[in-house]
Design an enzyme around this catalytic site. Structure first.
Site: not given
Ligand code: A2P
Length: 336
Positions: A12-14, A40, A99, A130, A243, A316
């Protein structure tokens, strides 16, 4: 002693910024695992010359790591953070899941990091919202000098705070808007390109504020001072990273501007900008890709000596998320 670390939400982004920090921050970590959803699983991510295969959280064994950084949203935190802790793994969670729980520390190392030194691991530690982290870095030195009574803050929050899908949505809507094509909305219920979305998130709570707005009050009171009166008006704006916050505050004691600026300049991670030839601070010139929190346009109130106005901006994904968590992790590893 070397440690093992999992990054949950590493795609993901973070999560991706957190992985970038692992290339530059020297930590005694012997193995890094990247975990995400089954969508993924099997993908490969490069880290320091080695290629790490992303693992599906559903099959992940949390007893195989000492620490896990979670940035995968509230539902994932709810389902897996306590499980990870019961396996002996300390969790640093970037979602809002824990939190407000009294027993769970909510930490900005420069502000209340001493709490980390008293913890007996494994633990769950929360990373603040953030918008809150950058704000409290600016407020802490002022609070120490003059005791802040009241803060009114308006935020201008970038889409990366919502995640990678929101970054894609702003990109696509911007192109489609300029090409006179139909605008598709998936992440936000109104168009974000060339627009401003008050509340920053939906829905509103019973008191009329959005959760994004109330998080600022709740978290500032938990981290800085339970008596601080903070009201915010949040907005999502068509900016990718960084931000911005317009802050108006009132203190108990009279403010000495030079003293305040010199105290803020000494504060770690905070930089004051006063170059009048540009529109500073702003997300593109200053925040994007930087670890610092920038304060600028500091103005004494026109009527009261215990009021001050200024702007605070920061990336952020960095101090607001991945960097703050990295600092927490570093301190925990040093202590343990
Ligand atoms: P994935 O890339 O497989 O969807 P962002 O905050 O940028 O939207 O990223 C969210 C992060 O959380 C991504 O790495 C995403 O993986 C992961 N994620 C989202 N839903 C789930 C889930 N149900 N189980 C595990 N990881 C998740």
């Amino acid at each position: 002693m070397s440690k093992k670390l999992a990054i949950v939400g590493g795609t993901g982004a973070v999560g991706r910024v957190f992985i970038e920090y692992l290339k530059t921050h020297q930590l005694p970590i012997e193995e890094i695992k990247i975990v995400a959803s089954k969508r993924s699983a099997g993908k490969k991510i490069d880290l320091n010359g080695s290629s790490i295969v992303v693992e599906n959280i559903e099959n992940f064994d949390f007893s195989s790591v000492n620490y896990a950084f979670f940035s995968a949203g509230t539902e994932v935190a709810k389902k897996y953070a306590h499980l990870a802790k019961s396996c002996g793994c300390t969790v640093i969670d970037n979602s809002s899941c824990f939190r407000r729980e009294e027993s769970i520390p909510l930490i900005i190392p420069e502000v209340n990091g001493e709490i980390l030194d008293t913890l007996k691991l494994p633990e769950i530690i929360s990373n603040p919202n953030c918008s809150v982290s950058q704000l409290l870095i600016a407020l802490k030195p002022i609070h120490d000098l003059y005791k802040i009574k009241r803060v009114d803050v308006a935020t201008y929050q970038s889409v990366s705070g919502t995640g990678k899908d929101a970054i894609d949505e702003l990109t696509k809507q911007s192109k489609d808007y300029l090409d006179n094509k139909k605008i598709e909305k998936k992440v936000y219920s109104s168009q974000i390109a060339f627009n401003i979305l008050p509340g920053a998130m939906r829905p509103k709570l019973d008191n009329g504020y959005t959760e994004e707005e109330m998080k600022m009050t709740w978290e500032a009171q938990k981290i800085l001072d339970k008596d601080i009166q903070l009201t915010s008006s949040c907005a999502r704006v068509p900016v990718f990273y960084g931000h911005s916050e317009a802050v108006h505050l009132e203190t108990e004691l009279e403010i000495d501007l030079n003293e305040m600026i010199s105290k803020m300049n000494e504060f770690p991670g905070l930089e004051i900008l006063d170059d009048d030839s540009k529109f500073l601070p702003n997300p593109i010139d200053n925040a994007e890709g930087s670890d610092l929190v920038f304060v600028g346009s500091i103005r004494k109130d026109l009527w009261q000596k215990n009021r001050i106005n200024f702007w605070v901006i920061s990336d952020n994904l960095r101090k607001g998320a991945a960097l703050n968590s990295m600092q927490i992790l570093k301190r925990l590893i040093e202590n343990n």
